[in-house]
Design a protein around this motif. Structure first.
Motif, PDB file in Angstrom:
ATOM      1  N   GLY A  34       4.150  17.063  39.139  1.00  0.00           N
ATOM      2  CA  GLY A  34       3.941  16.380  40.408  1.00  0.00           C
ATOM      3  C   GLY A  34       5.210  16.429  41.225  1.00  0.00           C
ATOM      4  N   ILE A  35       5.094  16.176  42.530  1.00  0.00           N
ATOM      5  CA  ILE A  35       6.251  16.242  43.402  1.00  0.00           C
ATOM      6  C   ILE A  35       6.128  15.160  44.472  1.00  0.00           C
ATOM      7  N   ALA A  36       7.264  14.548  44.818  1.00  0.00           N
ATOM      8  CA  ALA A  36       7.319  13.547  45.878  1.00  0.00           C
ATOM      9  C   ALA A  36       8.545  13.822  46.731  1.00  0.00           C
ATOM     10  N   ILE A  37       8.422  13.576  48.032  1.00  0.00           N
ATOM     11  CA  ILE A  37       9.489  13.845  48.992  1.00  0.00           C
ATOM     12  C   ILE A  37       9.908  12.545  49.657  1.00  0.00           C
ATOM     13  N   GLY A  38      11.218  12.293  49.737  1.00  0.00           N
ATOM     14  CA  GLY A  38      11.721  11.115  50.424  1.00  0.00           C
ATOM     15  C   GLY A  38      13.207  11.254  50.702  1.00  0.00           C
ATOM     16  N   ASP A  39      13.731  10.341  51.507  1.00  0.00           N
ATOM     17  CA  ASP A  39      15.163  10.338  51.829  1.00  0.00           C
ATOM     18  C   ASP A  39      15.842   9.269  50.981  1.00  0.00           C
ATOM     19  N   ILE A  40      16.138   9.614  49.725  1.00  0.00           N
ATOM     20  CA  ILE A  40      16.643   8.636  48.775  1.00  0.00           C
ATOM     21  C   ILE A  40      18.032   8.129  49.162  1.00  0.00           C
ATOM     22  N   ASP A  41      18.911   9.020  49.591  1.00  0.00           N
ATOM     23  CA  ASP A  41      20.294   8.640  49.870  1.00  0.00           C
ATOM     24  C   ASP A  41      20.560   8.359  51.340  1.00  0.00           C
ATOM     25  N   GLY A  42      19.535   8.407  52.187  1.00  0.00           N
ATOM     26  CA  GLY A  42      19.675   8.015  53.572  1.00  0.00           C
ATOM     27  C   GLY A  42      20.460   8.958  54.446  1.00  0.00           C
ATOM     28  N   ASN A  43      20.581  10.234  54.059  1.00  0.00           N
ATOM     29  CA  ASN A  43      21.347  11.176  54.882  1.00  0.00           C
ATOM     30  C   ASN A  43      20.471  11.969  55.851  1.00  0.00           C
ATOM     31  N   GLY A  44      19.182  11.628  55.916  1.00  0.00           N
ATOM     32  CA  GLY A  44      18.298  12.282  56.866  1.00  0.00           C
ATOM     33  C   GLY A  44      17.671  13.561  56.382  1.00  0.00           C
ATOM     34  N   LEU A  45      17.942  13.962  55.133  1.00  0.00           N
ATOM     35  CA  LEU A  45      17.413  15.202  54.581  1.00  0.00           C
ATOM     36  C   LEU A  45      16.418  14.900  53.464  1.00  0.00           C
ATOM     37  N   PRO A  46      15.390  15.742  53.293  1.00  0.00           N
ATOM     38  CA  PRO A  46      14.364  15.463  52.296  1.00  0.00           C
ATOM     39  C   PRO A  46      14.843  15.744  50.870  1.00  0.00           C
ATOM     40  N   ASP A  47      14.805  14.697  50.036  1.00  0.00           N
ATOM     41  CA  ASP A  47      15.102  14.826  48.614  1.00  0.00           C
ATOM     42  C   ASP A  47      13.798  15.059  47.851  1.00  0.00           C
ATOM     43  N   VAL A  48      13.912  15.568  46.624  1.00  0.00           N
ATOM     44  CA  VAL A  48      12.735  15.975  45.864  1.00  0.00           C
ATOM     45  C   VAL A  48      12.751  15.316  44.487  1.00  0.00           C
ATOM     46  N   PHE A  49      11.651  14.618  44.164  1.00  0.00           N
ATOM     47  CA  PHE A  49      11.443  14.092  42.813  1.00  0.00           C
ATOM     48  C   PHE A  49      10.265  14.835  42.199  1.00  0.00           C
ATOM     49  N   SER A  50      10.411  15.237  40.925  1.00  0.00           N
ATOM     50  CA  SER A  50       9.325  15.937  40.241  1.00  0.00           C
ATOM     51  C   SER A  50       9.150  15.388  38.836  1.00  0.00           C
ATOM     52  N   THR A  51       7.888  15.340  38.394  1.00  0.00           N
ATOM     53  CA  THR A  51       7.582  14.933  37.022  1.00  0.00           C
ATOM     54  C   THR A  51       7.512  16.162  36.137  1.00  0.00           C
ATOM     55  N   ASN A  52       7.786  15.973  34.845  1.00  0.00           N
ATOM     56  CA  ASN A  52       7.864  17.085  33.906  1.00  0.00           C
ATOM     57  C   ASN A  52       7.112  16.776  32.623  1.00  0.00           C
ATOM     58  N   PHE A  53       7.208  17.693  31.667  1.00  0.00           N
ATOM     59  CA  PHE A  53       6.537  17.573  30.372  1.00  0.00           C
ATOM     60  C   PHE A  53       7.259  16.536  29.519  1.00  0.00           C
ATOM     61  N   SER A  54       6.584  16.074  28.474  1.00  0.00           N
ATOM     62  CA  SER A  54       7.206  15.120  27.559  1.00  0.00           C
ATOM     63  C   SER A  54       8.391  15.760  26.829  1.00  0.00           C
ATOM     64  N   SER A  55       9.293  14.916  26.347  1.00  0.00           N
ATOM     65  CA  SER A  55      10.546  15.312  25.689  1.00  0.00           C
ATOM     66  C   SER A  55      11.519  15.973  26.665  1.00  0.00           C
ATOM     67  N   ASP A  56      11.185  15.968  27.932  1.00  0.00           N
ATOM     68  CA  ASP A  56      12.083  16.361  29.001  1.00  0.00           C
ATOM     69  C   ASP A  56      12.221  15.147  29.908  1.00  0.00           C
ATOM     70  N   THR A  57      13.122  15.202  30.860  1.00  0.00           N
ATOM     71  CA  THR A  57      13.220  14.110  31.819  1.00  0.00           C
ATOM     72  C   THR A  57      12.596  14.535  33.139  1.00  0.00           C
ATOM     73  N   ASN A  58      12.062  13.563  33.851  1.00  0.00           N
ATOM     74  CA  ASN A  58      11.704  13.830  35.234  1.00  0.00           C
ATOM     75  C   ASN A  58      12.987  14.135  36.003  1.00  0.00           C
ATOM     76  N   THR A  59      12.862  14.668  37.216  1.00  0.00           N
ATOM     77  CA  THR A  59      14.037  15.176  37.918  1.00  0.00           C
ATOM     78  C   THR A  59      14.091  14.670  39.351  1.00  0.00           C
ATOM     79  N   LEU A  60      15.242  14.138  39.729  1.00  0.00           N
ATOM     80  CA  LEU A  60      15.508  13.764  41.103  1.00  0.00           C
ATOM     81  C   LEU A  60      16.613  14.650  41.647  1.00  0.00           C
TER      82      LEU A  60
END
Length: 246
Positions: free
Chosen positions: A2-28
């Protein structure tokens, strides 16, 4: 997954969060300068907590109207025989909801046993939208071989604004790819109109929780082709429909 888009750090640019398989970490991945991304998963508290989960749809949204985006994801393994003892990951898994608190995401759980956030399931799809017209974002979740669930949000308070884009004469009538910026005093927020997640698509709107006492804001829309449209004084607590100028 899965993928989600947002401005996490407030710099005006799109950041990306993605979900992954088990035994791995999701990624920001934070968008540093429009050219390079930096993995900040651990810094924001989203790393080790996600390892037992196999994630699918995820959504960044301001569920509590405090002016920053929270994070929701649904989970469930692909192997019915999966258990914590054999694979460090169960087949049925609860959803994960994180509240944004400063520079971290903190997991939200139900106060008692049996709540939705504590119930394991084979989650796959998750979308948000203001289903009851009260200004906050409700959630629709779809499970594998299970029912559709609707979660009504009754926990948000304070001013809000929903922005919907329309370009009926173009090839992109909902403005997919556009950026919406809302300015309330010194507080700036950005949302991007994106097309969807895993087997699902949220309402194509920009939703904003606003500082207490806000009565009007400035809105700036950057359409996908770069055209900028400004609305200097917009009343809040409403759904604003912005038509692209001809």
């Amino acid at each position: 997954m899965g993928i989600a888009i947002g401005d996490i750090d407030g710099n005006g640019l799109p950041d990306v969060f993605s979900t992954n398989f088990s035994s791995d970490t999701n990624t920001l991945q934070l968008n540093i300068d429009g050219q390079f991304f930096d993995d900040r998963t651990m810094q924001y508290g989203l790393g080790m907590i996600s390892r037992p989960f196999l994630g699918w749809s995820c959504v960044l949204a301001d569920f509590d109207h405090d002016g920053d985006e929270d994070l929701l994801m649904v989970n469930g393994h692909v192997y019915p025989e999966a258990t914590m003892e054999t694979m460090d990951s169960a087949y049925l898994q609860p959803p994960l909801l994180f509240e944004r608190i400063g520079d971290r995401f903190a997991r939200v759980t139900d106060a008692g046993d049996g709540g939705f956030l504590d119930e394991p399931r084979a989650g796959r799809a998750a979308v948000v939208g203001d289903l009851d017209g009260d200004g906050d974002l409700d959630v629709v979740i779809g499970d594998l071989n299970g029912p559709i669930r609707i979660l009504r949000n009754d926990g948000a308070a304070g001013p809000w604004l929903i922005v919907e884009l329309r370009d009926p004469d173009g090839d992109n009538p909902r403005g997919i790819g556009a950026r919406i910026e809302v300015i309330a005093g010194d507080h700036r927020q950005r949302r991007w109109i994106v097309s969807g997640g895993f087997q699902s698509c949220s309402a194509p709107i920009g939703h904003f929780g606003l500082p207490p006492g806000t009565e009007a804001v400035s809105v700036e829309v950057t359409w996908p082709d770069g055209q900028v449209q400004q609305l200097p004084k917009v009343a809040v607590n409403r759904q604003l429909v912005v038509h692209r100028p001809g």
